[in-house]
Write a protein that holds these residues in place. Sequence first.
Motif, short mmCIF file in Angstrom:
data_model
loop_
_atom_site.label_atom_id
_atom_site.label_comp_id
_atom_site.label_asym_id
_atom_site.label_seq_id
_atom_site.Cartn_x
_atom_site.Cartn_y
_atom_site.Cartn_z
N UNK A 605 0.82 -1.22 0.00
CA UNK A 605 0.00 0.00 0.00
C UNK A 605 0.86 1.27 0.00
N UNK A 606 1.99 1.24 -0.71
CA UNK A 606 2.83 2.43 -0.85
C UNK A 606 3.07 2.67 -2.34
N UNK A 607 3.48 3.90 -2.63
CA UNK A 607 3.88 4.28 -3.98
C UNK A 607 5.20 5.04 -3.87
N UNK A 608 6.12 4.74 -4.74
CA UNK A 608 7.44 5.37 -4.73
C UNK A 608 7.52 6.31 -5.93
N UNK A 624 -4.64 11.64 -2.46
CA UNK A 624 -4.98 10.22 -2.38
C UNK A 624 -4.12 9.46 -1.37
N UNK A 625 -2.93 9.98 -1.05
CA UNK A 625 -2.02 9.25 -0.16
C UNK A 625 -1.31 10.24 0.74
N UNK A 626 -0.71 9.71 1.82
CA UNK A 626 0.07 10.51 2.76
C UNK A 626 1.55 10.29 2.49
N UNK A 627 2.35 11.37 2.64
CA UNK A 627 3.79 11.26 2.46
C UNK A 627 4.38 10.55 3.67
N UNK A 628 5.07 9.46 3.40
CA UNK A 628 5.68 8.69 4.48
C UNK A 628 7.14 9.04 4.68
N UNK A 629 7.87 9.31 3.62
CA UNK A 629 9.27 9.69 3.72
C UNK A 629 9.65 10.50 2.49
N UNK A 630 10.65 11.40 2.70
CA UNK A 630 11.12 12.25 1.61
C UNK A 630 12.61 12.03 1.42
N UNK A 631 13.11 12.51 0.30
CA UNK A 631 14.52 12.38 -0.02
C UNK A 631 14.68 12.38 -1.51
N UNK A 632 15.66 11.61 -2.00
CA UNK A 632 15.80 11.50 -3.44
C UNK A 632 14.56 10.91 -4.07
N UNK A 633 13.91 9.99 -3.35
CA UNK A 633 12.63 9.42 -3.79
C UNK A 633 11.62 9.62 -2.66
N UNK A 636 4.90 7.43 -0.71
CA UNK A 636 3.52 7.75 -0.32
C UNK A 636 2.87 6.48 0.23
N UNK A 637 1.99 6.65 1.23
CA UNK A 637 1.26 5.50 1.79
C UNK A 637 -0.24 5.76 1.64
N UNK A 638 -0.94 4.70 1.16
CA UNK A 638 -2.39 4.76 1.01
C UNK A 638 -3.04 4.22 2.28
N UNK A 670 -3.36 -5.69 -5.84
CA UNK A 670 -4.72 -6.06 -5.44
C UNK A 670 -5.12 -5.45 -4.10
N UNK A 671 -4.24 -5.44 -3.07
CA UNK A 671 -4.65 -4.82 -1.79
C UNK A 671 -5.07 -3.36 -1.95
N UNK A 672 -4.39 -2.62 -2.82
CA UNK A 672 -4.76 -1.22 -3.02
C UNK A 672 -6.12 -1.11 -3.70
N UNK A 673 -6.36 -1.97 -4.69
CA UNK A 673 -7.67 -1.94 -5.35
C UNK A 673 -8.79 -2.28 -4.38
N UNK A 674 -8.55 -3.29 -3.53
CA UNK A 674 -9.56 -3.64 -2.52
C UNK A 674 -9.80 -2.49 -1.55
N UNK A 675 -8.73 -1.82 -1.15
CA UNK A 675 -8.87 -0.69 -0.21
C UNK A 675 -9.75 0.40 -0.81
N UNK A 676 -9.51 0.73 -2.07
CA UNK A 676 -10.30 1.79 -2.70
C UNK A 676 -11.76 1.37 -2.80
N UNK A 677 -12.01 0.15 -3.22
CA UNK A 677 -13.39 -0.30 -3.38
C UNK A 677 -14.10 -0.35 -2.04
#
Length: 891
Positions: A605-608, A624-633, A636-638, A670-677
């Motif tokens: 449930x994260x996006x880089x 749509x997501x919260x920032x979990x950590x910053x830096x070079x990359x 985001x966490x859903x 799939x976990x992210x799709x289930x979370x949204x639905x």
Amino acid sequence: MSTEENPAAAPRSLAEALRGRDDVSLAALLRSRPDLITPVPTDLTQLATRAGTRASVVRALERLDRFTLQTAQALAIASDPATYDELLGLMAGDDGDPAVSAALPHALGTLRAQALVWGGDDRLRLVRTARELLAPSPQHPSPTGLGPTVREAGAGISPGRIQELLATAGLPSTHDSVSALNALAGLFDDPERMSALLDQAPSESVEVLERLVWGPPYGQVTADPAPRLRWLLDRGLLLPTAPGTVVLPREVALRLRAGRAHRTTEPVPPPVEAAAAHRPQMVDATAAGQAYTALATVEELLKDWHEGGPAVLRAGGLSVRDLKRTAVALDVPEPVAAFWAELAYAAGLLASDGEADERYAATPAYDEWRERPAGERWARLVTAWLAATRTPGLVGERDAKDRTLSALGPGLDRSAAPEVRHRVLALLAGLPEGAAPDAGSLLARLRWERPPRADRTGGGAPSLYARRTPAQAAEGTRGVAARAGGSGAPGYPADGASGAGGEDDLRSRLARWTLAEAEMLGVTGRGALSSHGRALIGAPPAPRHADTRTEPTGPGDKLPVHHRQTPVPPALSPAEQATAAAAAGRLLDPLLPEPLDHVLLQADLTAVAPGPLERPLADMLGVLADVESKGGATVYRFTPASVRRALDAGQSAADLHAFLAAHSRTPVPQPLAYLIDDVARRHGHLRVGAASSYVRCDDDAVLNEILADRRAAGLGLRRLAPTVLAARTDPAALLEGLRAMGFAPAAESAEGDVLIARADAYRTPPRTPPEPVPDGPPVPDDTLLAAAIRAVRAGDLASTAPRRPVAGAADTAPGELPRTTAAETLAGLQAAVLTNDTLWIGYVNAEGGASQRVIAPIRVEGGFVTAYDHTADEVRTYPLHRITGVAELAE
């Protein structure tokens, strides 16, 4: 022809000296001392008077470099008038100093250009106010450490005592005290006789003179001085100035100093040394990374306050608690958080909303700023930073009333900040490309260019007690003690003194803050000025190091400085600064990373985001997501709350699925799709409106569940219908309460439509950025200078042109308005129209202000005269009843 060849041509006053200047010289004077043109003086006599006022002279002295100031200090202790050779002797000493001899003409030229010195080289005169400020006195010791002359110190000595001094010194007696003091001064001025007198002095007496020679020159003695002091007192080498107080005469001190007015002269500015050198490409890359971080930090700050930021304190500014919260949110120290908040405020991106419950929020200009290219956004920030007088480094300190200075609050303006920032960057531009400065040498250069006030007022002289031997200290009150005081004028701490209130200490701190802030903004990289930083201040490209090393070999290693440093660029006008900032932004743009149009979705449930994202993608992902950590990359966490936030913003589950599929380089987990639905299935099932508020739901079982929940007791719910509950709380509190219970309600309007809550909906009304507090009057532009000089010349012509009175008119003293009867005035004006003559008139305006003018009448009719006014350089119409009189100008 020089004034020596033609003494009659020598100016007798500063006004006459100014009258002999050309327009270019007058423009340079008014540009360097803009207070003289506010308001425009009526003539050159008034200009000279204004140039000699205490406030104006103090301001001019404060802007002199150390050697030019030392030159003025030497003139203050020289004879009045002084010759150039006498001044050179005071500056270079009896042995001469080639560096001083080479630099003195330029320093003297600066003093003349600033109207602090006037007269030819044979009759140099320091403006009287400057002499009073710089000449030594018991209350304000001179920075030279010299005391009064023999004639000044001996004015209060009895005639009998003066004759005793002459006899002891081996001089014949005189018939009066004036000639006696002249004879004593002549003895001290004679090198041979003075050497012979000092050769007779006991070694203990010579030690006393050596302790007094460089100042302070005052000391204290008892009623029964020690023999070593008695020998000096009997020969006039120490003269009493008050009971128990003695002084070393200026002539004696200068003879002991070998003619030097200063212990150390500094004719050449100290160079700014390089502490390290880096490859220019590395400097630019590092600075570009810092610039990108600066843009991201400002956006993050304002995004954190998008729904209305912290409350404004009653006295203005952020509270300590809110500053700490902001620092935590930005993951920076509190002083750095204060800097970013002040920067956004100075750039007009942040302001208070002005409501009754006043809070900080982004301004409408922020939305426009976000849409600009990165280089333009950076240029706006650094332009605001360069011109801002607000000083974030003072946050947390206390003001004169012992109140804590808060971020975004009052009391942070320091008018010297823009000048210091530009000067620091200009000195960095003088180093070879890629060279980082040594901070100590940079501060030393700044102190030379603007000496601390202790150097201008005579502070810092050593105490005699600190230099006494144990035997001399044991002698107690029989010795000489240094007079207390000598730290300069009250309120002027010595250079380097602690406390934020001292101007000199503040300038050094401003320089250090500039180095740190320039690094954070990406103007510098690794301490060296970047290529876009050079463009920002209009500096030309710098030379490269001839040395092949790129890094220092040790902590104390300093790389060689190019022997011909790049000329320091001058300060830019606001229009020139805007143009330079735009050019710097264009140079920065290619160095910044290109924004990406994709992210990498992961099963946890994260996006880089492997780099900066394009604006629409970043905005949507931020909802749509919260920032979990910053830096070079950025990671985001859903979460259910973040997905619900996107649904509240008007997105549907299908929109979210399509968005993620379009912008992910990996399949949607799939976990992210289930979370949204799952969140979408429950979102909006409950509806909250205003009754005070209500809840409605088509499923009455859900409403029963809410009523049965103990956590709903504080909401004051009651059933109105099988599918409607009413509440005592407002809709916002009801929404929060139901979400805390695990439901996903949606707000609706009075028409029953779902309200869309946008993250950037709250903005302040249009706000203008804070105006910098000027450091005195602004520098006039060329157009204003030309008009002012024409007006001053014309007014001077009106006040100094020879004139002959109209027949029957009363005689007028110099400076008085002409006085004629109404009939004589009318007749004179009508005659001037027929003969095309120029007249001198007196005129009183509607406010009662009287002035004299030179006019060429064109016509006289209806109680008015229309004429070309030479004073104003334009055609004007004057009521006849306001003209006091007329007089013809002499041929």
